[in-house]
Motif scaffolding. Sequence first.
Motif, short mmCIF file in Angstrom:
data_model
loop_
_atom_site.label_atom_id
_atom_site.label_comp_id
_atom_site.label_asym_id
_atom_site.label_seq_id
_atom_site.Cartn_x
_atom_site.Cartn_y
_atom_site.Cartn_z
N UNK A 16 0.83 -1.21 0.00
CA UNK A 16 0.00 0.00 0.00
C UNK A 16 0.86 1.26 0.00
N UNK A 17 2.00 1.20 0.67
CA UNK A 17 2.92 2.35 0.67
C UNK A 17 3.45 2.62 -0.74
N UNK A 18 3.73 1.54 -1.48
CA UNK A 18 4.19 1.69 -2.86
C UNK A 18 3.09 2.31 -3.72
N UNK A 19 1.84 1.88 -3.52
CA UNK A 19 0.73 2.45 -4.27
C UNK A 19 0.52 3.92 -3.90
N UNK A 20 0.66 4.23 -2.64
CA UNK A 20 0.50 5.61 -2.18
C UNK A 20 1.50 6.52 -2.88
N UNK A 21 2.71 6.01 -3.04
CA UNK A 21 3.77 6.77 -3.70
C UNK A 21 3.42 7.03 -5.17
N UNK A 22 2.80 6.04 -5.81
CA UNK A 22 2.45 6.17 -7.22
C UNK A 22 1.19 7.01 -7.42
N UNK A 23 0.19 6.76 -6.59
CA UNK A 23 -1.11 7.43 -6.75
C UNK A 23 -1.84 7.40 -5.41
N UNK A 24 -1.78 8.46 -4.63
CA UNK A 24 -2.39 8.47 -3.29
C UNK A 24 -3.86 8.07 -3.28
N UNK A 25 -4.60 8.45 -4.32
CA UNK A 25 -6.03 8.14 -4.33
C UNK A 25 -6.30 6.65 -4.49
N UNK A 26 -5.31 5.90 -4.97
CA UNK A 26 -5.51 4.46 -5.15
C UNK A 26 -5.67 3.74 -3.82
N UNK A 27 -5.24 4.38 -2.71
CA UNK A 27 -5.39 3.77 -1.38
C UNK A 27 -6.24 4.66 -0.47
N UNK A 28 -6.98 5.58 -1.06
CA UNK A 28 -7.85 6.43 -0.26
C UNK A 28 -7.20 7.68 0.27
N UNK A 29 -5.99 7.99 -0.23
CA UNK A 29 -5.34 9.24 0.14
C UNK A 29 -4.36 9.14 1.29
N UNK A 30 -4.39 8.06 2.03
CA UNK A 30 -3.46 7.88 3.17
C UNK A 30 -3.36 6.40 3.50
N UNK A 31 -2.30 6.05 4.23
CA UNK A 31 -2.14 4.66 4.63
C UNK A 31 -3.06 4.35 5.82
N UNK A 32 -3.64 3.14 5.86
CA UNK A 32 -4.47 2.75 7.01
C UNK A 32 -3.65 2.68 8.30
N UNK A 33 -4.32 2.85 9.41
CA UNK A 33 -3.67 2.74 10.72
C UNK A 33 -3.57 1.27 11.11
N UNK A 34 -2.91 1.01 12.25
CA UNK A 34 -2.67 -0.37 12.69
C UNK A 34 -3.96 -1.17 12.88
N UNK A 35 -5.05 -0.49 13.25
CA UNK A 35 -6.31 -1.19 13.50
C UNK A 35 -6.87 -1.84 12.23
N UNK A 36 -6.33 -1.47 11.09
CA UNK A 36 -6.75 -2.04 9.81
C UNK A 36 -6.34 -3.49 9.68
N UNK A 37 -5.31 -3.92 10.43
CA UNK A 37 -4.71 -5.24 10.28
C UNK A 37 -5.12 -6.13 11.45
N UNK A 38 -5.97 -7.09 11.20
CA UNK A 38 -6.47 -7.98 12.26
C UNK A 38 -5.37 -8.92 12.75
N UNK A 39 -5.17 -8.96 14.05
CA UNK A 39 -4.24 -9.90 14.65
C UNK A 39 -2.78 -9.60 14.43
N UNK A 40 -2.47 -8.38 13.94
CA UNK A 40 -1.05 -8.06 13.66
C UNK A 40 -0.37 -7.44 14.88
#
Length: 340
Positions: A316-340
């Motif tokens: 997602x960080x790579x996509x953000x670098x290419x096109x921020x809107x492709x991931x909703x404009x920002x990277x998700x927070x830790x709560x986005x990842x279940x069990x991580x």
Amino acid sequence: MKQTKLFGMLLSVVLVLGLAACGETEGNSAGSSGAASSQTAEPAAYSIAALKGPTAMGLVKLMKDAENGEDLANDYTFSLAASPDEVSPKLIQGDLDMACVPANLAAVLYQKTEGQIVTLAVNTLGVLYIVEKGNAVQSLDDLKGMTIVSAGKGASPEQALRYLLDKNGENLDGDMIVDWKSEHSESVAALASGAATVALLPQPFVTVAQTKIEGLRVALNLNEEWNKLADDGSGLITGVIVARKDVVEENPGAVKAFLKEYAESVDWVNENVSEAAELIGSYGIVDAAVAEKALPACNIVCITGGEMKEKLSGYLAALLEQNPQSVGGALPEDAFYFGA
């Protein structure tokens, strides 16, 4: 002698009381955790959607078991969709509990719902390939000066290729020409007619093209190219399975039980390709003959926890670098990842 006897009796009493106390403590601990476990792991009823294609293939054993009334941890209802546009509104509105979606869409939905989407697992790694009718392409460098046909402008095919070329010191806009098509089938048609000799295609379209075009070969596996060039532990990811946050919070134990059964289904699919292909065909996901040839190259997985977070967050960080809107404009927070 009497003192020794008395001391021995007292010591025995102390040991018995100590063991009883330990047993009571352990029993209470186990009992409370058991109670908590029974509270959080009560069987649940889940409505799950998947997209026709690789992201649904790993589910087919679990789908069949649910259909046959096998003894499963939860009650599952599955549905298949042709497009993410059919799935997203139902997930947001609460008509679906879980869904298999493109990895970047999961991030977009997380931002759109202000954190109400949780990613449970990566279910498909990279399925993108450079195919060629010829032998000119042996590396990313060989794409310079070529014309490539591809669908997916603005989506993951363009973003993945652009990222890899950038990492390799090349420019998608200046070093080659991409003839963007509206659908992957158009790219296959261009190869079949001889209008193109090089294409960027996902599975199972690669297999479909090879059955129609003699001499068409896989020149580059973009999953392997990503692993060569990315040094952050990330991966090229096609699909994930997500759930609504309230579903996860209501019964995390049942969600974990689902993931265990999902992983078992994925393992079965990868280990029993012919039988899995028949199931895939019976559900109308992909033609069985195509599925049998394509499955080994579809990179179907069930990656959870910390490994999921490492691979997905880097992607997602790579996509953000290419096109921020492709991931909703920002990277998700830790709560986005279940069990991580």
